[in-house]
Design a protein around this motif. Sequence first.
Motif, PDB file in Angstrom:
ATOM      1  N   TYR A  93       0.824  -1.207   0.000  1.00  0.00           N
ATOM      2  CA  TYR A  93       0.000   0.000   0.000  1.00  0.00           C
ATOM      3  C   TYR A  93       0.862   1.262   0.000  1.00  0.00           C
ATOM      4  O   TYR A  93       1.868   1.340   0.695  1.00  0.00           O
ATOM      5  N   VAL A  95       0.087   5.233   0.832  1.00  0.00           N
ATOM      6  CA  VAL A  95      -0.960   6.029   1.464  1.00  0.00           C
ATOM      7  C   VAL A  95      -0.566   7.508   1.462  1.00  0.00           C
ATOM      8  O   VAL A  95       0.520   7.865   1.914  1.00  0.00           O
ATOM      9  N   THR A 130      -1.777  -0.922  -4.015  1.00  0.00           N
ATOM     10  CA  THR A 130      -3.067  -0.346  -3.647  1.00  0.00           C
ATOM     11  C   THR A 130      -2.842   1.017  -3.019  1.00  0.00           C
ATOM     12  O   THR A 130      -1.911   1.201  -2.230  1.00  0.00           O
ATOM     13  N   GLY A 132      -4.147   4.457  -0.868  1.00  0.00           N
ATOM     14  CA  GLY A 132      -5.043   4.838   0.214  1.00  0.00           C
ATOM     15  C   GLY A 132      -4.859   6.276   0.643  1.00  0.00           C
ATOM     16  O   GLY A 132      -3.904   6.955   0.257  1.00  0.00           O
ATOM     17  N   ILE A 162      -8.477   3.111  -1.060  1.00  0.00           N
ATOM     18  CA  ILE A 162      -8.961   2.542   0.202  1.00  0.00           C
ATOM     19  C   ILE A 162      -8.850   3.631   1.278  1.00  0.00           C
ATOM     20  O   ILE A 162      -8.143   4.624   1.118  1.00  0.00           O
ATOM     21  N   GLU A 164      -7.621   4.649   4.997  1.00  0.00           N
ATOM     22  CA  GLU A 164      -6.851   4.311   6.189  1.00  0.00           C
ATOM     23  C   GLU A 164      -7.336   5.275   7.262  1.00  0.00           C
ATOM     24  O   GLU A 164      -6.797   6.373   7.422  1.00  0.00           O
ATOM     25  N   ARG A 187     -13.317  -1.871   2.892  1.00  0.00           N
ATOM     26  CA  ARG A 187     -12.528  -0.850   2.192  1.00  0.00           C
ATOM     27  C   ARG A 187     -11.500  -0.232   3.142  1.00  0.00           C
ATOM     28  O   ARG A 187     -10.984   0.844   2.901  1.00  0.00           O
TER      29      ARG A 187
END
Length: 255
Positions: A93, A95, A130, A132, A162, A164, A187
């Motif tokens: 991930y 973010v 992914t 976030g 997504i 966080e 999610r």
Amino acid sequence: MAKPVVGLQLYTLRDQTENDFLGTIRKVAEMGYKAVEFAGFFNTPASELKALLDELGLQAPSAHIGLNFGEPEKIEADLAKQIQYAKEIGLQYIVTPWAPLPANPTIDDVNKLADILTAAGKQVKEAGLTYGYHNHDFEFKLVDGKPVMDLLLEKVPAEYLIAEFDFGWVHMGGQNPVEYANRYAGRLPLAHFKDFGQGRSDTEVGKGIVNLKGVLDVAEQSGIQYIFVEQEQFVSSSLESAKISLEFFRENGYL
């Protein structure tokens, strides 16, 4: 479903990491944390960092990586470099920890930010990772009667973004942390546990007024895979506070 893995957001130990990044990560593992989330890499070669994580058996699913909001034309190229490094150390991930919003945001401000996050999310997804977003409290200001955070999660497709949730900031934004964990179940693979005492002063997890125990109770069914402790203000030291926060999870059968 399994219980989330308990980790530490390394921004908590920023006074340590800036002097001894790899040594600080070793201390985190020795404390009993099972994962770390990065907030900067301090020019460390990816191979060295990966080797240390492997040696310690420490999971590192994610990193906070800011977007160059000040120079939008550079966002894509800057992010590409970060993605490359992230893949070399095995992150899942990326973010974004913060985004600029005016004091009184409009729907145009929200749409503009949603477009930027969508583009970043597409770029990250195309690289096999992914993307976030991590909130503070200002994303819970209302625009057209709805919190900005909810609008962003509506406007950016789930495949590109997504949540966080930092549940301390969810609380400080006037919202119910458990309600948000349930609302965005599936999610929400990553979460931050930040606790607040008096005013806007944060404290060790379990020592404040945020209903983090309630979030812990619904964490599995919400699909939370990693919980990261984060703290910014300390009575004694950052290392001591990180140890104290871990006790909350031990008391609740997590370690």
